[in-house]
Design an enzyme around this catalytic site. Sequence first.
Site, short mmCIF file in Angstrom:
data_model
loop_
_atom_site.label_atom_id
_atom_site.label_comp_id
_atom_site.label_asym_id
_atom_site.label_seq_id
_atom_site.Cartn_x
_atom_site.Cartn_y
_atom_site.Cartn_z
N ASP A 190 10.95 2.12 -1.57
CA ASP A 190 11.91 3.16 -1.97
C ASP A 190 11.52 4.52 -1.40
O ASP A 190 12.36 5.27 -0.89
CB ASP A 190 11.96 3.27 -3.50
CG ASP A 190 12.69 2.11 -4.16
OD1 ASP A 190 13.36 1.33 -3.44
OD2 ASP A 190 12.59 1.96 -5.38
N LEU A 191 10.25 4.83 -1.52
CA LEU A 191 9.77 6.15 -1.08
C LEU A 191 9.87 6.30 0.43
O LEU A 191 10.33 7.34 0.94
CB LEU A 191 8.33 6.36 -1.55
CG LEU A 191 8.12 6.32 -3.07
CD1 LEU A 191 6.64 6.36 -3.40
CD2 LEU A 191 8.85 7.46 -3.75
#
Length: 418
Positions: A190-191
């Site tokens: 996600d990051l």
Amino acid sequence: MDWEDDVNTAEKIVGLKERNGPLKGVTVLDITRVVAGPFCSMLFADLGATVIKVEHPGEPDYARTFPPFVGNDDEQLSAFFTQFNRNKRGITLNLKSDDGKALLKKLVQKADILVENFRPGTMDKLGLSYEVLRELNPKLVYTAISGFGRTGPNSSKPAYDNTGQAAGGLWSMNGYADMPPVRVGTIIGDLAASLYAAIGTLAALREAEKTGVGQVVDVSQQDSVLTLTENAVVRYTAQKEVASPLGNDHPFVRPYGQFPCKDGYVFFGGYTDKFWAITCALFGEPEMARDPVIDTMEKRFDLIVAETRVKPLLERWFSHYTKAELEEMAGDKIPLSAIKTIAEVVEDPHIAARNMIVDVPIAGKLIGMFGLPIKLSGAGQMSFEKAPLPGEDNAEVLSRLADVTAAELARLKASGAI
């Protein structure tokens, strides 16, 4: 949109309490949720953009339910949600309703960027595809974050962070050689996707500002994770070697990893001949740098030599000292760092000097959260504002940017469109 319209739009957006920073004047519609997307738009907000977080009126971002919570029984707010949605304005739109779609289209006409993290095809089904929106605003930068991207045979598959770690190869490389693979201990998929989306969006925005033509920024979690696998791809394509878990070891340099000390563990990476000689002298045995068994980088990399000679030597040296003492001894001479807990990182004077723990308002309190790692010499003092409640800024945003009257606002709320 002609020059006069641009001026009117700018005046209306200024009325939305613009933030200061290099992206001041840039308007972002954020229709993402959880982290892959909110983190991307948080970076824009921190850098001064006016970010409008759009949530469904009946089903707001479910990251609002993620712990830890701050507040009392009357108001319990998620610090997790706040960390990724600070500095934003908040509105609600039901994009399945005709009124909700119409309002988003009006907002798109005043926006520079739209960020979404739906599964590919969702916006098309809603009648809000990039092709539709660019007719309303040819300069629009449309950023789409998804598990597998907008093209390819897997594009329609559902995905989470773990999907990216698994499909991108990182999961298979992490852990210890004699145990099953282990996921990376954070939502790295996600990051990473959010970071690449931010880079791509700013590149597309610069192009749109020069040419007047926007475009789609297509970022996938799988693609993003793949680029984090360091040497694994070229090891396979060049030598057909498949990367596997190595624990705290490194595939081609030693010593370079975790070593125990008096009160925990440190990272030591003094594998070069220069750093090795300094280390031997620092611990009172300079002659070890001339030991014919371990006197060169190539010899120290040999697994047997590393395990039987180098590792025991380092463990003997380090065992007499605490993490703090070893860091003090190492200074700026050798690459040695304490392996710190989050508590130690948050209290680290260097982190404080870098302004990397910032106070963000939440439920009447100030809670420390990670700051912005991008340090710009021309930027002034940065302030951090609370995350919005669902629809908190409906009246102001929709009246200024979509010309919605008070009576119309009431009707839209009653119908469930906002």
